[in-house]
Write a protein that holds these residues in place. Structure first.
Motif: not given
Length: 161
Positions: A112, A114, A131
């Motif tokens: 993942t 972010k 993801w």
């Protein structure tokens, strides 16, 4: 350029990009090699930062992510800015603030990502992420590793570092 909105967005980032190599493409093709009408602006080629303008949508891309601005899929609430103002604000925030990129690996596979804006008061706002799906978690014994990179636009060099 195909759209007047493109000039508005370029003027928004002009204070930041005096030393950047900004490229503009108006003849673009999709993945099927079919021509389509847009203005594709690249600001930092190394870090994949820029935006693409269509007749009713703006896509701002940064590093490995992107953000869509449009008004056609939902009604605007009272007091909400239109998609052009929202895109201009987002672009300004990308260049004014630090960007935190978190990569989480499961073993050697990226699981993942972010992205966060870090404001001057050290508060953070999540602006995106990906993801990579269940196939990344097949090995339950693989070690989880988190890698954090902080980017900031360097006006003197015209790129994110």
């Amino acid at each position: 350029m195909n759209f007047e909105i493109t000039n508005e967005l370029i003027n928004t980032i002009k204070p930041y990009t005096k030393n950047a190599t900004v490229t503009i493409s108006t003849e673009n093709k999709d993945w099927k090699d079919k021509a389509y009408k847009s203005d594709f602006i690249t600001i930092d080629n190394k870090n994949n930062v820029g935006f693409e303008v269509f007749d009713n949508e703006i896509i701002v891309f940064y590093f490995t992510d992107h953000y869509h601005f449009e008004d056609y899929s939902a009604e605007l609430e009272d007091g909400d800015d239109d998609y052009v103002k929202r895109a201009k604000g987002f672009l300004a925030e990308l260049f004014e603030n630090q960007i935190k990129h978190i990569e989480i690996y499961k073993g050697k596979k990226l699981a993942t990502e972010k992205y966060y804006l870090i404001y001057s008061d050290n508060t953070e706002e999540r602006i995106g992420g990906t993801w990579w799906g269940l196939e990344r978690f097949l090995n339950p014994f693989a070690k989880k590793v988190e890698k954090i990179t902080i980017y900031k636009f360097n006006k003197d060099k015209g790129c994110f570092e």
